[in-house]
Scaffold this active site. Structure first.
Site, PDB file in Angstrom:
ATOM      1  N   ARG A  68      99.761 -42.281  19.942  1.00  0.00           N
ATOM      2  CA  ARG A  68      99.071 -41.009  20.251  1.00  0.00           C
ATOM      3  C   ARG A  68      97.575 -41.178  19.982  1.00  0.00           C
ATOM      4  O   ARG A  68      97.099 -41.068  18.848  1.00  0.00           O
ATOM      5  CB  ARG A  68      99.620 -39.858  19.418  1.00  0.00           C
ATOM      6  CG  ARG A  68      98.919 -38.545  19.682  1.00  0.00           C
ATOM      7  CD  ARG A  68      99.161 -37.992  21.062  1.00  0.00           C
ATOM      8  NE  ARG A  68     100.562 -37.631  21.255  1.00  0.00           N
ATOM      9  CZ  ARG A  68     101.071 -37.331  22.447  1.00  0.00           C
ATOM     10  NH1 ARG A  68     100.328 -37.375  23.507  1.00  0.00           N
ATOM     11  NH2 ARG A  68     102.349 -37.018  22.556  1.00  0.00           N
ATOM     12  N   GLN A  89     108.176 -40.276  30.759  1.00  0.00           N
ATOM     13  CA  GLN A  89     106.910 -39.587  31.060  1.00  0.00           C
ATOM     14  C   GLN A  89     105.789 -40.602  31.132  1.00  0.00           C
ATOM     15  O   GLN A  89     105.707 -41.515  30.299  1.00  0.00           O
ATOM     16  CB  GLN A  89     106.665 -38.575  29.906  1.00  0.00           C
ATOM     17  CG  GLN A  89     105.260 -38.085  29.742  1.00  0.00           C
ATOM     18  CD  GLN A  89     104.945 -36.841  30.563  1.00  0.00           C
ATOM     19  OE1 GLN A  89     105.698 -36.486  31.475  1.00  0.00           O
ATOM     20  NE2 GLN A  89     103.848 -36.210  30.250  1.00  0.00           N
ATOM     21  N   ARG A  94     103.025 -48.213  29.193  1.00  0.00           N
ATOM     22  CA  ARG A  94     102.490 -48.002  27.834  1.00  0.00           C
ATOM     23  C   ARG A  94     103.529 -48.256  26.738  1.00  0.00           C
ATOM     24  O   ARG A  94     103.198 -48.319  25.557  1.00  0.00           O
ATOM     25  CB  ARG A  94     101.915 -46.601  27.686  1.00  0.00           C
ATOM     26  CG  ARG A  94     102.955 -45.488  27.812  1.00  0.00           C
ATOM     27  CD  ARG A  94     102.310 -44.117  27.614  1.00  0.00           C
ATOM     28  NE  ARG A  94     103.315 -43.050  27.730  1.00  0.00           N
ATOM     29  CZ  ARG A  94     103.082 -41.780  27.441  1.00  0.00           C
ATOM     30  NH1 ARG A  94     101.873 -41.409  27.028  1.00  0.00           N
ATOM     31  NH2 ARG A  94     104.032 -40.865  27.562  1.00  0.00           N
ATOM     32  N   HIS A 163      94.354 -43.352  30.027  1.00  0.00           N
ATOM     33  CA  HIS A 163      94.521 -41.994  29.487  1.00  0.00           C
ATOM     34  C   HIS A 163      93.741 -41.866  28.164  1.00  0.00           C
ATOM     35  O   HIS A 163      94.329 -41.691  27.086  1.00  0.00           O
ATOM     36  CB  HIS A 163      96.021 -41.786  29.260  1.00  0.00           C
ATOM     37  CG  HIS A 163      96.440 -40.382  28.948  1.00  0.00           C
ATOM     38  ND1 HIS A 163      96.027 -39.673  27.849  1.00  0.00           N
ATOM     39  CD2 HIS A 163      97.295 -39.545  29.603  1.00  0.00           C
ATOM     40  CE1 HIS A 163      96.596 -38.480  27.833  1.00  0.00           C
ATOM     41  NE2 HIS A 163      97.360 -38.374  28.883  1.00  0.00           N
ATOM     42  N   ASP A 208      94.527 -28.696  31.108  1.00  0.00           N
ATOM     43  CA  ASP A 208      95.280 -29.841  31.628  1.00  0.00           C
ATOM     44  C   ASP A 208      95.039 -29.860  33.136  1.00  0.00           C
ATOM     45  O   ASP A 208      95.717 -29.190  33.890  1.00  0.00           O
ATOM     46  CB  ASP A 208      96.772 -29.673  31.319  1.00  0.00           C
ATOM     47  CG  ASP A 208      97.552 -30.960  31.562  1.00  0.00           C
ATOM     48  OD1 ASP A 208      98.735 -30.995  31.165  1.00  0.00           O
ATOM     49  OD2 ASP A 208      96.974 -31.905  32.141  1.00  0.00           O
ATOM     50  N   GLU A 267      90.263 -38.816  31.493  1.00  0.00           N
ATOM     51  CA  GLU A 267      91.086 -39.960  31.914  1.00  0.00           C
ATOM     52  C   GLU A 267      90.649 -40.504  33.281  1.00  0.00           C
ATOM     53  O   GLU A 267      90.534 -39.739  34.245  1.00  0.00           O
ATOM     54  CB  GLU A 267      92.551 -39.532  31.961  1.00  0.00           C
ATOM     55  CG  GLU A 267      93.023 -38.939  30.629  1.00  0.00           C
ATOM     56  CD  GLU A 267      94.291 -38.126  30.771  1.00  0.00           C
ATOM     57  OE1 GLU A 267      95.143 -38.466  31.614  1.00  0.00           O
ATOM     58  OE2 GLU A 267      94.422 -37.116  30.028  1.00  0.00           O
TER      59      GLU A 267
HETATM   60  O1  TA6 Z   1      96.976 -36.256  30.907  1.00  0.00           O
HETATM   61  C1  TA6 Z   1      97.452 -35.013  30.461  1.00  0.00           C
HETATM   62  C2  TA6 Z   1      98.972 -35.072  30.335  1.00  0.00           C
HETATM   63  O2  TA6 Z   1      99.570 -35.375  31.568  1.00  0.00           O
HETATM   64  C3  TA6 Z   1      99.467 -33.751  29.761  1.00  0.00           C
HETATM   65  O3  TA6 Z   1     100.225 -33.031  30.704  1.00  0.00           O
HETATM   66  C4  TA6 Z   1     100.282 -34.178  28.539  1.00  0.00           C
HETATM   67  O4  TA6 Z   1     101.609 -34.409  28.895  1.00  0.00           O
HETATM   68  C5  TA6 Z   1      99.544 -35.452  28.159  1.00  0.00           C
HETATM   69  O5  TA6 Z   1      99.344 -36.104  29.401  1.00  0.00           O
HETATM   70  C6  TA6 Z   1     100.204 -36.320  27.123  1.00  0.00           C
HETATM   71  O6  TA6 Z   1     101.397 -36.816  27.601  1.00  0.00           O
HETATM   72  P1  TA6 Z   1     102.309 -37.665  26.559  1.00  0.00           P
HETATM   73  O7  TA6 Z   1     103.475 -38.113  27.360  1.00  0.00           O
HETATM   74  O8  TA6 Z   1     101.464 -38.800  26.068  1.00  0.00           O
HETATM   75  O9  TA6 Z   1     102.621 -36.708  25.433  1.00  0.00           O
END
Ligand code: TA6
Length: 297
Positions: A68, A89, A94, A163, A208, A267
């Site tokens: 994080r 996600q 990563r 990111h 966001d 990003e």
């Molecule tokens: O870049 C913004 C985003 O897409 C948000 O919607 C939020 O989900 C963030 O990324 C962090 O995502 P993560 O999967 O690292 O918690």
């Protein structure tokens, strides 16, 4: 065996208690840490500056769990997977361990090149023939060159992002220049498409947004620390701005309650309408250079 890649008085490798391997860079120009998992630059501190990247105090640094903070490398989709198939996600890049190809020291800057190629995990997710290469150069600036090559016999459409989480003194007083008049997807408002005005972007709530066809450099103004963070880029058509604010942060086990006040994601991406389409054998390069300077110029 990482020793051949170490550079005396500049670059060494360490194993962390959680089982990750990281490159620890320390030169007169800057200090940085880069985890092999995700080719993830977690920290960067140029000489004479505070840390430029935000890193959560509750990040877990364990295999398979994205760190994080710092600069996660997002590939091959941004956000949830959108083709109806299962997948993590923000894609798999990563969460996987990348391979060191090369390290070097030139003009006081440390460069490291890492690659990610298909493995059992990516093949299970349907990705059999891609090749990612990330070259990071650590010095008074922080440079990224991410190359994606389509080794398949079919076209490859993918999304990508560096990111990046940036450290700010107080999000309430920070602003972002460079996105004026761009169209963006507002993910906090049913993905509605909106247009930013002429004013710099300020953050006063959960934010966001995916700015489309946004190719200009961005500058984060931090008046409290009298600092500008400049993000220049090439090969990137999207810029994503994110701050989870209070409520979203409460649902994140790897963020302390008030930490959202000290971070801002800007990003360098190709996402949504700006997804990249590669013919068989074709490559795409995305690059970013992060610089810091004082506001009083
Ligand atoms: O870049 C913004 C985003 O897409 C948000 O919607 C939020 O989900 C963030 O990324 C962090 O995502 P993560 O999967 O690292 O918690």
């Amino acid at each position: 065996m990482l020793t051949p890649f170490e550079i005396p008085d500049a670059l060494r490798f360490e194993k962390t208690p959680g089982g990750l391997v990281r490159a620890a860079i320390s030169t007169p120009a800057a200090e940085a840490t880069i985890y092999l998992q995700g080719a993830h630059v977690a920290e960067w501190k140029p000489a004479g500056q505070r840390a430029v990247l935000f890193l959560s105090s509750r990040s877990q640094f364990v295999p398979g769990k994205a760190i994080r903070g710092g600069v996660p490398v997002i590939f091959p989709w941004f956000g949830p997977r959108s083709d109806g198939r299962p997948g993590p996600q923000h894609g798999f890049a990563r969460n996987l361990e990348w391979t060191i190809e090369e390290t070097g020291l030139r003009d006081g800057r440390v460069a490291i090149e890492l690659t990610l190629q298909p493995n059992e995990t990516t093949r299970t997710l349907g990705y059999h023939a891609f090749h990612l290469s990330l070259r990071v150069t650590v010095g008074p600036d922080l440079e990224f060159e991410l190359e994606t090559r389509n080794g398949a016999e079919q076209p490859l459409t993918y999304e990508e992002a560096l990111h990046a989480y940036f450290a700010v003194a107080d999000i309430h007083q920070a602003s972002v220049l460079g996105l004026e008049d761009t169209t963006y997807i507002d993910k906090t408002d049913a993905f509605r498409r909106k247009k930013l005005g002429h004013e710099p972007l300020r953050i006063a709530q959960e934010t966001d947004q995916v700015h489309l066809n946004a190719t200009a450099p961005c500058v984060i103004h931090d008046p409290v620390w009298n600092r500008r963070i400049i993000i220049e880029k090439a090969g990137s058509e999207s810029t994503v701005v994110w701050n989870p604010w209070t409520e979203k942060t409460k649902g994140m086990s790897d963020m302390a309650p008030g930490e959202w006040k000290q971070m801002l994601c800007v990003e360098t991406a190709n996402a949504a309408d700006n997804a990249v389409h590669l013919a068989p054998g074709e490559s795409h390069q995305l690059a970013a250079v992060i610089r810091v300077g004082s506001l009083a110029v």
